[in-house]
Enzyme design. Structure first.
Site, short mmCIF file in Angstrom:
data_model
loop_
_atom_site.label_atom_id
_atom_site.label_comp_id
_atom_site.label_asym_id
_atom_site.label_seq_id
_atom_site.Cartn_x
_atom_site.Cartn_y
_atom_site.Cartn_z
NE ARG B 74 5.69 -7.90 5.01
CZ ARG B 74 4.80 -8.45 4.18
NH1 ARG B 74 3.88 -9.28 4.62
NH2 ARG B 74 4.83 -8.15 2.90
NE ARG B 143 0.38 -12.86 6.65
CZ ARG B 143 0.55 -12.48 5.38
NH1 ARG B 143 0.85 -11.23 5.10
NH2 ARG B 143 0.41 -13.33 4.39
CE LYS B 225 -2.52 -11.72 2.07
NZ LYS B 225 -2.06 -10.59 1.22
CE LYS B 227 -2.79 -8.15 5.32
NZ LYS B 227 -2.49 -7.19 4.24
CB CYS B 443 2.89 -1.88 -2.96
SG CYS B 443 2.76 -2.08 -4.73
CB CYS B 449 6.73 -7.27 -5.42
SG CYS B 449 5.20 -8.09 -5.01
CB CYS B 489 -0.18 -6.54 -8.57
SG CYS B 489 -0.40 -7.02 -6.86
CB CYS B 493 0.47 -4.41 -0.51
SG CYS B 493 0.53 -6.18 -0.68
#
Lengths: 688, 519
Positions: B74, B143, B225, B227, B443, B449, B489, B493
Site C-alpha cells: 500500500r 497512516r 493505527k 488516521k 473493501c 484479505c 468483516c 475499511c
C-alpha cells in the site's frame, strides 16, 4: 515546387459514360398497357407459355448442348431444388459436409468454415446468417439469437453490412437445432447466402414517416417476392413444417404473373427455376437524401419518389452496383449502380422481377468471377440492358426523376420516432456483440421488451423506447461500453471491417481484429500532422478483395493482398456516392504511416474549405500524391514561441515604458531586446 | 504545565505485538533476516513489522493445499496526490509483479496485490525511486493523511492539502528502517518545510523521547493505527468524522486561512458480538491558530501514545481512550502536551459530500476530470487505456477517498479526446453511471484479505443490481439513490457504519444490515 501532371491517373476500372436516352414515344399508354398485361390469361401448355396478345416481344432463348457451365451450376441442377446431397450429409456423423452440400447450404443461409489458425485436423464449424429485411429484429428473435450464440456459437453475435446477424462456430450436429430455433422464433436464414436475392436493405430508422414506412414496406415486399418457394428450407430444418407469415396479395400476384414470359410455369421455383441466379443478388431500398444503405453498391437500388405532399408516387431504379473483385484480374472491378429509370409505385415488384429475370437468363454461368449483374450491364451497356428488361417488364421505363444530394445518416444516439417514442442508435465496433456488452444489451432488450434494428453500418438501434426509460437505458448501456456517439472516436463511428481471420476462407490478412490498432495509428498520425480530434475519414478494411465491408466506397480503403499487406484505395466519400480507386499495392502494415502521414499532412495543408479527404485525393490526382509521398521528409516544424513569464512591479514597468517610447517601442519589445543583449554578451560564460 | 506522571510497574500486561516492536531494533529485526530466506513467507513477528513498511502478508484463501503466500503493498499519498511518474510506475509494477490490477483505497492510496516475497525488494525499491513511498501505510503509526483530492487553485483547498502534507511529514518515522531494508540505506527524501522540522524537534512540553531515533514514536510506536484527515468547511469528501483526528481549515471573510477546528476520536473498526467495541464519530476538541496546528496534532498523538491501551489491541484505538475518559479529561491532558488551552470551536456550515466526478475547472485555466472506478479496481482495458491517457498527456493524478481517480492539469483542447478515449474503456462521465454505483464502496475482502468473512468487492456489483431492481419494483425513480457500503468483516475499511445501508459480513453469505448513516 512540384510539377503537376495533366489529368488524374487513369482508373483501373473505367466506367462507361452512358447518357440516359429518353424514349421518343410509347406504344401503349401506361394504364391500358398495365391493365392489358396484368389481366392476360395464360394458356395451358407444357412449355413456356405465351399470351395471345403480346405487348412486347420476349427475348429468344437460345439453348445449345455445348454451353459451358461452372461446377456450381451442376450442383444446383442435380440438387432437387437445393436439397440433395445436403439432406443426406446432414445425417452423417462426420463433422463436415461434402463439396456439393457446402454450395447448397449457402442458399439455406450458412457457410461451412474451419479455424484457419489451428494446425492438425480441421475443426469445422458453420456460420449462420439471418435474413432481416430493413434490419428488423423482433424482441423474441433478438433474445433467441443471444441465447444461441452462448449455447451453440462462440459467444458473440455479429451485425453485418447487410443488416443481418451472423452467428459463428455452430457445429454440424447442432445445425438443425439452431436453424429450427431461429425459424420458430420469428426468424429466417433462407437466402441469406447463395445464388439468389440476399437480404433487402432499407434505412433502419424506425421513423413514423410515410416515405420511410413505404421504403421499409417495399423492402419487405421485394424480399417476399424473391423468397424461394420450393420449400427446401423447411423440409430440411423443421421437417417440412411451414412457418410463413401471410404475404401481401400484391406480392403473390406479382410473383405469379407470367404475362411477359418471366416465370417457369408449374415449377416449384417460378422465378428461380432449377438454376436459381448466376450469383448473389443484392437490393436496397431507400428514400431521397438517406444513403445509409449505400444504395449505389447494390445490384438494384430503389429510391422512393414522393409528391409535394410527401405521398409516395413511385420509384427511381438504379442497377449494376457491386463491390466484389479479384486481385490482379483487371477485368474484375467494383462498380457503382447507374440509373435505369422511374416506375410508378404499383409497378415496382414487376420491375424488380424483370431485372432479376434478365440477370437469370443472361448472367454468365461459365465463370462465377464474372457472373454478377454489373458485368452483364458493363458488357451490354445500359441501353441494351434497359431494352431487354422492358421486354420482361412489359412497359417502357419513365425518365429518372431528379433527386436531391445524398447524405450519410448514422442514426446513432437518441432520436424521436414521431409517434411519441424514441429510438437509440448504438455504435458497435465492427458489429461484434460480445462479453459484457452482449450481456447488458440483452438485459435491456429483455427488461424493456424492445425490438431492435440492425443498420447497414454494423450498428444496432433499440426501438419503441418510452421517454421514462431513456436515462436508465443510456446509463446501463454506457457502463457496458455502448456509448452515445459523442463518446466514440469519430474515426470509429464510420469505420467498418469484415470478419476475416480466423474463420472466413477468403481472408488473406486481418480486418476485424486488426482495425482497432489501425484506427489508433491513424488517430496518432492525425495528431502528428495537426488534424483536430473532431476530424475524421471513412476507413474500411477487408482481409480480401471480395469487398464485404465495402472498402471500395471508403475515403481510405485497405484491402488485404498478402500477409500483413494491403492495397490502399482512395477517393470514396462520406456520402457513399464516389467509387474509390486503387492507389498503392502491397503496402505492409508496418509501413502504413509512411503513406498516411504525407497524405494527411498534404490534405491538411492543401485542402479547399471543408474538402473531405476523399474529394481531396480525387482532385489532386494519384500521380501527384505518389510523388509527394516519395519526397516526404516529415512535417515542416513551425518556429515555436516560448514565454519567459516576465512580471515587473509597477515602477519598473512604467520606467521601461518611458524608455521604450524614446526608441519608438513598447515595454515588452524593449525588455526582450535587453534580455537578448544580455544573453549575447554572456554566452558561453564570457562576461564582459 | 506539569508533565503527566509516568507510572511504571513491572507487572503491566502488554500484547504480543508490543513485544515484537520493542525487540525489533526500530522495526527492523527479524524482518530484515526473513526477507533473505528462500521461504515464500515471513515469520509472525516479521508480519507485524512489515506492516509499518506498508505491506501485509496474505495468501489466497480460496486455494486448497499449501498456502500460496503473497504480499499486498500500500502506498502513502497525502491528499491522494500521485505524480505522473509514480502512476506509470505503479501501472507497470501491477503487470510485472502483481495480479495485473491496481486498487484505489478509501485512504487515498494505491494497493498492489499479489507480490511475491522474492520480488518485494524490487517492487519497494522501484516505488521509492519513482517519487513514491509505502512507509507507514499500515502498522501502528500515522497512516495516509487525507485531504480533498480536488486540485482547486483556491487558498483554502491549497492550505488544507499543504497542511495534510506537513502533518504526514511531521509523523513520518525518522529511524530510517524503511530505507535500510528496501534501498540499502539510500536516502531518498525530499526536503521538509522548516516548520515541520521545528515542530517535530520541539520538546518544550515533554512530548519527545530525547536522543531517540524515533523522537515521537519511541520503540513502541503507537498502540494501534492512527488516521488523520484535513478538509475545508462544507467539503466532507474525506469523511472527516471517521478519523482519529479531523482538521478543518477556518478562513476569514477574505478567504484567508486563520486556523483550524479539530475533531478527535472517530474510528470505524469493531468486532462482531463484542458490544464493547463500536464505531464512533469524532467530536470537537477545539480551535487552534494556524501556526499551532502541528503542535496540537503532535500533542494529541502523544496523548494516545502514552495512554492508549497496549494490553488488548481490540481496545487500543484513540476512540476508546476518549470514550473512557470523556472529552474534557482528554482535552486537558492534550493541553498539557500542547502547552496552551484550546480555543472554542468555531461555527461551521453544513457538511456536504462532494464527489468531484466529471469535468471541472481548477481555477488556473486548466481542468480536472474525476472518474468513477467501481470499487477502485483498475484493471483490464480500463487500466491500459487510463495509462495511455496519463502517459500521452503527461498528467498527474489524485486518488479520492471514495476509491475514484482524478486526472489533473488537463488543457481544454485535450478534454474531448480524453473523455472519448476513457469512455470507450468504461470510464464514464457521472451521468452515465448508475447513481447507486457512484456512492457505493466495498473493501477487497475475498480472496486475499485475512479478515474477510464473506464477499464485498466481488459481490457488490450484483447486490447493487438487486437493489436497483427493488427500487424499480417499489416505484423509486432511477435518479434516486442511497449510500451503500459493503465490507466482508466488521473492521470497517469501506466505512459501512456511515452508510445509509451498510452490509457487514458476519458469516458465509451473511451480513449484518446497518441503517441510519447520512450522506
Amino acid at each position: 515546387m512540384t510539377t503537376s501532371f495533366g489529368g488524374p491517373a487513369t482508373t483501373s476500372a473505367p466506367l462507361k459514360d452512358t447518357k440516359l436516352q429518353i424514349p421518343s414515344f410509347h406504344c401503349f399508354s401506361s394504364a391500358s398497357a398495365s391493365a392489358l398485361s396484368r389481366n392476360a390469361l395464360s394458356l395451358p401448355s407444357s412449355t413456356r407459355s405465351f399470351s395471345l396478345i403480346r405487348a412486347v416481344s420476349t427475348p429468344a432463348q437460345s439453348e445449345t448442348a455445348t454451353v459451358k457451365r461452372s461446377k456450381v451450376e451442376i450442383f444446383k441442377e442435380q440438387s432437387n431444388f437445393i436439397r440433395y446431397p445436403l439432406n443426406e450429409d446432414m445425417l452423417t456423423d462426420a463433422p463436415n459436409i461434402g463439396e456439393a452440400a457446402t454450395q447448397l447450404i449457402k442458399f439455406h443461409g450458412s457457410y461451412q468454415q474451419y479455424n484457419r489458425e489451428e494446425r492438425g485436423s480441421r475443426s469445422y464449424s458453420f456460420m449462420i446468417r439471418t435474413k432481416n429485411p430493413c434490419g428488423k429484429v423482433s424482441n423474441q428473435l433478438y433474445l433467441t439469437m443471444d441465447d444461441l450464440a452462448d449455447q451453440f456459437g462462440i459467444g458473440t453475435l455479429r451485425l453485418t453490412t447487410r443488416q443481418t446477424f451472423q452467428l459463428h462456430g455452430v457445429l454440424k450436429k447442432d445445425l438443425k437445432t439452431v436453424m429450427a430455433t431461429i425459424i420458430r422464433n420469428m426468424g429466417s436464414t433462407l437466402g441469406a447466402c447463395g445464388d439468389l436475392n440476399r437480404n433487402v436493405l432499407a434505412p433502419a430508422a424506425p421513423l413514423v414517416r410515410k416515405d420511410y414506412l413505404f421504403a421499409q414496406q417495399t423492402a419487405e415486399n421485394i424480399a417476399a417476392l424473391l423468397a424461394p418457394q420450393s420449400g427446401f428450407y423447411y423440409d430440411i430444418w423443421v421437417d417440412g413444417e411451414k412457418f410463413l407469415t401471410s404475404e401481401p396479395p400484391e406480392v403473390v400476384q406479382a410473383r405469379n404473373d407470367n404475362s411477359h414470359g418471366t416465370n417457369f410455369p408449374d415449377s416449384p421455383e417460378p422465378i428461380y427455376g432449377t438454376q436459381f441466379l448466376p450469383r448473389k443478388f443484392k437490393i436496397a431500398v431507400t428514400v431521397p437524401t438517406d444513403n445509409s444503405v449505400d444504395i449505389l453498391t447494390n445490384d438494384i437500388g430503389v429510391v422512393v419518389v414522393m409528391d409535394d405532399d410527401g405521398e409516395p408516387q413511385g420509384f427511381n431504379i438504379y442497377v449494376g452496383g457491386g463491390m466484389g473483385r479479384t486481385h490482379r484480374l483487371e477485368t474484375t472491378f467494383p462498380r457503382l449502380a447507374e440509373p435505369l429509370g422511374y416506375v410508378p409505385k404499383e409497378d415496382i415488384l414487376y420491375a424488380v422481377k424483370a431485372i432479376v429475370v434478365t440477370q437469370r437468363e443472361n448472367g454468365r454461368r461459365d465463370d462465377r468471377k464474372y457472373s454478377r449483374l454489373k458485368y452483364l450491364i458493363s458488357s451490354w451497356g445500359i441501353e441494351k440492358f434497359r431494352g431487354v428488361v422492358e421486354q420482361y417488364y412489359g412497359k417502357k421505363f419513365e425518365p429518372f426523376r431528379a433527386l436531391p444530394e445524398w447524405e450519410f445518416k448514422s442514426y446513432l444516439g437518441w432520436h424521436e420516432q414521431g409517434d411519441g417514442k424514441f429510438f437509440y442508435g448504438l455504435h458497435v465496433d465492427n458489429g461484434r456483440i460480445g462479453g459484457k456488452m452482449k450481456k447488458t444489451l440483452r438485459e435491456v432488450i429483455e427488461k424493456y421488451n424492445l425490438n431492435a434494428r440492425i443498420t447497414p453500418n454494423q450498428n444496432i438501434i433499440l426501438t419503441d423506447v418510452r421517454a421514462a426509460w431513456k436515462r436508465p437505458i443510456t446509463t446501463t448501456l454506457a457502463q457496458a461500453g455502448l456509448l452515445q456517439p459523442r463518446f466514440v472516436d469519430p474515426l470509429n463511428i464510420t469505420a467498418m471491417a469484415c470478419p476475416a481471420f480466423p474463420l472466413c476462407p477468403l481472408a488473406i490478412t486481418e480486418a476485424e481484429r486488426g482495425i482497432p490498432n489501425i484506427l489508433k495509428r491513424i488517430r496518432a498520425v492525425f495528431d502528428k500532422v495537426g488534424l483536430k480530434y473532431s476530424e475524421s475519414v471513412v476507413v474500411r478494411i477487408t482481409g480480401c478483395p471480395n469487398g464485404c465491408a465495402r472498402p471500395y466506397m471508403a475515403e481510405l480503403g485497405l484491402v488485404g493482398d498478402g500477409p500483413n499487406s494491403y492495397q490502399i484505395w482512395l477517393g470514396g466519400n462520406h456520402k457513399q456516392t464516389s467509387l474509390a480507386r486503387s492507389f498503392m499495392d502491397r503496402v505492409k502494415l508496418l509501413d502504413l504511416e509512411k503513406v498516411l502521414e504525407p497524405l494527411f499532412y498534404y490534405w491538411k495543408q492543401k485542402r479547399q474549405s471543408k474538402e473531405s479527404f476523399g474529394d481531396f485525393t480525387n482532385r489532386m490526382g494519384f500521380e501527384k500524391l505518389k510523388e509527394y509521398i516519395e519526397k516526404w521528409e516529415g512535417p515542416v516544424v513551425a518556429p515555436s514561441r516560448h514565454n519567459l513569464k516576465l512580471f515587473a512591479d509597477k515602477e519598473t514597468y512604467e520606467a521601461m515604458d518611458e524608455l521604450a517610447k524614446l526608441q519608438n517601442k513598447n515595454a515588452h519589445q524593449l525588455a526582450m531586446e535587453v534580455i537578448r543583449n544580455y544573453v549575447a554578451t554572456n554566452q558561453n560564460g564570457k562576461g564582459e | 504545565v506539569s508533565t503527566p506522571a509516568q507510572s511504571e510497574t513491572a507487572t503491566v500486561k502488554r500484547s504480543k505485538v508490543e513485544i515484537f516492536k520493542e525487540q525489533s531494533n526500530f522495526i527492523r529485526y527479524p524482518l530484515n533476516e526473513d526477507i533473505l530466506t528462500d521461504a515464500p513467507n515471513i515469520s509472525e513477528a516479521a508480519t507485524q513489522l512489515i506492516k509499518f513498511h506498508g505491506s501485509y502478508q496474505q495468501y489466497n484463501r480460496e486455494e486448497r493445499g499449501s498456502r500460496s503466500y503473497s504480499f499486498m503493498i500500500r502506498t502513502k499519498n497525502p491528499c491522494g496526490k500521485v505524480s505522473n511518474q509514480l502512476y506509470l510506475t505503479m501501472d507497470d509494477l501491477a503487470d510485472q509483479f502483481g495480479i495485473g490490477t491496481l486498487r484505489l483505497t478509501t485512504r487515498q492510496t494505491f494497493q498492489l496485490h499479489g507480490v511475491l516475497k522474492k520480488d518485494l525488494k524490487t517492487v519497494m525499491g522501484t516505488i521509492i525511486r519513482n517519487m513514491g513511498s509505502t512507509l507507514g501505510a499500515c502498522g501502528d503509526l500515522n497512516r495516509n493523511v487525507l485531504a480533498p483530492a480536488a486540485p482547486l487553485a483556491r487558498k483554502d483547498y491549497l492550505f488544507a492539502q499543504q497542511t495534510a502534507e506537513n502533518i504526514a511529514a511531521l509523523l513520518a518515522p525518522q529511524s530510517g528502517f524503511y530505507y535500510d531494508i528496501w534501498v540499502d540505506g539510500e536516502k531518498i527524501l525530499t526536503s521538509e518545510p522548516p516548520e515541520v522540522v521545528q515542530a517535530r524537534n520541539d520538546n518544550s512540553h515533554g512530548t519527545n523521547f530525547p536522543d531517540s531515533p524515533e523522537p515521537i514514536y519511541g520503540t513502541q510506536f503507537l498502540p494501534r493505527k492512527f488516521k488523520i484527515a484535513v478538509t475545508v468547511p462544507t467539503d466532507n469528501s474525506v469523511d472527516i468524522l471517521t478519523n482519529d483526528i479531523g482538521v478543518v481549515v477556518v478562513t476569514d471573510d477574505d478567504g484567508e486561512p486563520q486556523g483550524f477546528n479539530i475533531y478527535v476520536g472517530g474510528g470505524m473498526g469493531r468486532t462482531h458480538r463484542l458490544e464493547t467495541t463500536f464505531p464512533r464519530l469524532a467530536e470537537p476538541i477545539g480551535y487552534v491558530p494556524k501556526e499551532d496546528i502541528l503542535y496540537a496534532v503532535k500533542a494529541i498523538v502523544v496523548t494516545q501514545r502514552e495512554n492508549g491501551r497496549r494490553d488488548d489491541r481490540k481496545y487500543s484505538r484513540l476512540k476508546y481512550l476518549i470514550s473512557s475518559w470523556g472529552i474534557e479529561k482528554f482535552r486537558s491532558v492534550v493541553e498539557q502536551y500542547y502547552g496552551k488551552k484550546f480555543e472554542p470551536f468555531r461555527a461551521l456550515p453544513e457538511w456536504e459530500f462532494k464527489s468531484y466526478l466529471g469535468w471541472h475547472e481548477q481555477g488556473d485555466g486548466k481542468l480536472f476530470y474525476g472518474l468513477h472506478v467501481d470499487n477502485g479496481r483498475i484493471g483490464g482495458n480500463m487500466k491500459k487505456t487510463l495509462r495511455e491517457v496519463i502517459e500521452k498527456y503527461n498528467l498527474n493524478v489524485r486518488i479520492t477517498p471514495n476509491q475514484n481517480i482524478i486526472l489533473t492539469d488537463v488543457r481544454a483542447a485535450w478534454k474531448r479526446p480524453i473523455t472519448t478515449t476513457l469512455a470507450q474503456a468504461g470510464l464514464l462521465q457521472p451521468r452515465f453511471v448508475d447513481p447507486l454505483n457512484i456512492t457505493a464502496m466495498a473493501c477487497p475482502a475475498f480472496p486475499l484479505c485475512p479478515l474477510a468473512i464473506t464477499e464485498a468487492e466481488r459481490g457488490i456489483p450484483n447486490i447493487l443490481k438487486r437493489i436497483r431492481d427493488v427500487f424499480d419494483k417499489v416505484g423509486l425513480k432511477y435518479s434516486e439513490s442511497v449510500v451503500v457500503r459493503i465490507t466482508g468483516c466488521p473492521n470497517g475499511c469501506a466505512r459501512p457504519y456511515m452508510a445509509e445501508l451498510g452490509l457487514v459480513g458476519d458469516g458465509p453469505n451473511s451480513y449484518q444490515i446497518w441503517l441510519g448513516g447520512t450522506p
